[in-house]
Design a protein around this motif. Structure first.
Motif, PDB file in Angstrom:
ATOM      1  N   GLY A 242       0.814  -1.209   0.000  1.00  0.00           N
ATOM      2  CA  GLY A 242       0.000   0.000   0.000  1.00  0.00           C
ATOM      3  C   GLY A 242       0.851   1.264   0.000  1.00  0.00           C
ATOM      4  O   GLY A 242       0.581   2.219  -0.734  1.00  0.00           O
TER       5      GLY A 242
ATOM      6  N   ARG B 109       2.379   1.659  -3.498  1.00  0.00           N
ATOM      7  CA  ARG B 109       1.421   2.079  -4.536  1.00  0.00           C
ATOM      8  C   ARG B 109       1.085   3.563  -4.420  1.00  0.00           C
ATOM      9  O   ARG B 109       0.769   4.223  -5.404  1.00  0.00           O
ATOM     10  CB  ARG B 109       0.145   1.255  -4.430  1.00  0.00           C
ATOM     11  N   GLY B 110       1.156   4.093  -3.202  1.00  0.00           N
ATOM     12  CA  GLY B 110       0.788   5.497  -3.013  1.00  0.00           C
ATOM     13  C   GLY B 110       1.765   6.478  -3.627  1.00  0.00           C
ATOM     14  O   GLY B 110       1.386   7.586  -4.003  1.00  0.00           O
TER      15      GLY B 110
ATOM     16  N   SER C 220      -8.012   3.104  -3.071  1.00  0.00           N
ATOM     17  CA  SER C 220      -7.103   2.072  -2.547  1.00  0.00           C
ATOM     18  C   SER C 220      -7.537   0.686  -3.002  1.00  0.00           C
ATOM     19  O   SER C 220      -8.724   0.351  -3.015  1.00  0.00           O
ATOM     20  CB  SER C 220      -7.096   2.121  -1.014  1.00  0.00           C
TER      21      SER C 220
ATOM     22  N   GLN D  84      -5.702  -2.059  -1.616  1.00  0.00           N
ATOM     23  CA  GLN D  84      -5.369  -2.915  -0.481  1.00  0.00           C
ATOM     24  C   GLN D  84      -6.550  -3.115   0.463  1.00  0.00           C
ATOM     25  O   GLN D  84      -6.640  -4.138   1.155  1.00  0.00           O
ATOM     26  CB  GLN D  84      -4.182  -2.328   0.293  1.00  0.00           C
TER      27      GLN D  84
ATOM     28  N   GLU E 207      -1.573   4.977   0.791  1.00  0.00           N
ATOM     29  CA  GLU E 207      -1.899   4.521  -0.564  1.00  0.00           C
ATOM     30  C   GLU E 207      -2.778   5.530  -1.296  1.00  0.00           C
ATOM     31  O   GLU E 207      -2.591   5.762  -2.494  1.00  0.00           O
ATOM     32  CB  GLU E 207      -2.615   3.166  -0.501  1.00  0.00           C
TER      33      GLU E 207
END
Length: 402
Positions: A243, A246-247, A257, A259, A278
């Motif tokens: 997470g 990905r952010g 999000s 996750q 994220e």
């Protein structure tokens, strides 16, 4: 410098608007993030995507109500009945361990069911411990600074708290509570070699608990290399780190999000900071940390102002609240980012959790009452910048300690 008490200050001048604003901003962010992080889980398990958001909103109203009650109670009352708070907390910590009385969730027996809500006793213990030890250190300054009794008495009480918390088990709360009390002892003026002995004893005890508990030892091993067992013991941490990755800088946007879509367990509670990272990226996560830093520094300032006018109980209590929030935020963020081993601690005002939110509101309302009263003292003398500890060590002894 002599100080006099003023009672003619209007309401808007006695309210700490900086503290109140930070409090409201964090609670608002918490409501939005709980709604975002829990929507998929709530829809699948409760048939209502806004189930947790609604309950969190109700807890916010309850927290505001409790806060108004706490703000209306003078500090002298809290100090006078501090011993009863200690007995009440110890009684609750014993009751929650009784089979059939305490509610067990995920293998931990930490909750007392009160009909429509369940109360986590360890959260109540944090507030009561701050009130009791602030009163104790204000009244027993000579014992704490010059003899063994003042050193051993709080140590025995903390030990009793920790034993009862570990029986639940609640290792995270025992660490936070112990660290808070030790820090309060330091600021109250405990001898340096007593303090170093205390730190060594505390670290050794908690280390022994971790090493001799198989599941805690496994958490330590997993923390060192979560990717070695990413689909079993390291699953939660690896999903949290995904997470964060990905952010990137600015995140995927509110509500985007991935996750939280059944990949990251406890996404709306203990690991909500990973969802923040994220959806809002490094910038958003930094803003949240900045808000907490500003809040904690404001509470520290309130503690210092109370020391300046000789309000020992209020100063120690405010300092305890600041340390409590500091450790809880540090541990929650550290766990979510992989800096610390996995522990079940919420992010104050933001994570879903009724007991945590209610007690956090009570703690800040308590600090607002402290600030409310100190603003009624005119001609406040603020000493030059120096450590809080230095302000209480040398004679003359503060008024409440005599």
């Amino acid at each position: 410098m002599m100080t006099t008490t003023r009672t003619d200050l209007p309401f808007n001048q006695r309210v700490d608007w900086t503290l109140l604003s930070l409090w409201l901003v964090l609670m608002s962010i918490g409501l939005v993030m709980v709604a975002s992080a829990s929507v998929a889980f709530a829809a699948a398990n409760y048939g209502d995507a806004w189930y947790f958001a609604k309950r969190h909103g109700v807890y916010m109203v309850m927290g505001a109500t409790l806060a108004m009650v706490v703000v209306s109670i003078p500090m002298s009352v809290w100090q006078r009945y501090a011993g009863y708070f200690l007995l009440f907390t110890l009684l609750l910590l014993v009751i929650v361990l009784i089979p059939g009385v305490g509610k067990k969730v995920n293998g931990s027996q930490r909750w007392l069911s009160l009909g429509i809500i369940s109360v986590q006793v360890s959260e109540i213990a944090k507030f009561c411990a701050v009130v009791f030890f602030a009163s104790f250190f204000a009244r027993r300054y000579h014992e704490l600074h010059f003899g063994w009794q003042g050193f051993l008495k709080p140590l025995l009480v903390v030990g009793l708290f920790v034993v009862l918390l570990l029986l639940e088990p609640d290792f995270g709360s025992s660490v936070v509570l112990s660290a808070t009390v030790f820090a309060m002892m330091f600021i109250a003026g405990v001898r340096m070699w007593h303090f170093l002995l205390l730190i060594g004893l505390g670290v050794a005890s908690l280390g022994a608990v971790a090493v001799f508990s198989p599941y805690r030892m496994q958490r330590l091993i997993t923390f060192l290399d979560p990717w070695a067992d990413q689909f079993n013991t390291g699953y939660q941490l690896t999903q949290s780190l995904i997470g964060f990755g990905r952010g990137e800088w600015f995140g995927l946007g509110l509500g985007n999000s991935l996750q939280k879509l059944f990949f990251l367990p406890e996404a709306h509670t203990d690991f909500i900071f990973a969802i923040i990272a994220e959806e809002f990226g490094l910038v958003g996560a930094t803003v949240i940390i900045g808000l907490f830093v500003a809040l904690i520094l404001r509470v520290f300032t309130i503690a210092k102002n109370n020391l300046a006018v000789g309000k020992a109980f209020a100063a120690f209590a405010a300092f305890g609240v600041a340390i409590l929030f500091s450790f809880q935020v540090f541990i929650n963020v550290g766990v979510a980012s992989g800096l610390l081993p996995t522990k079940g601690l919420t992010l104050p005002f933001i994570s879903y959790g009724g007991s945590s939110l209610l007690v956090s509101c009570v703690l800040l309302a308590f600090v607002m009452r402290i600030e409310w009263e100190v603003r009624g003292v005119s001609s406040i003398y603020i000493p030059p910048a120096r450590p809080l500890r230095a302000a209480v060590r040398p004679p003359p002894i503060m008024p409440e300690a005599v």
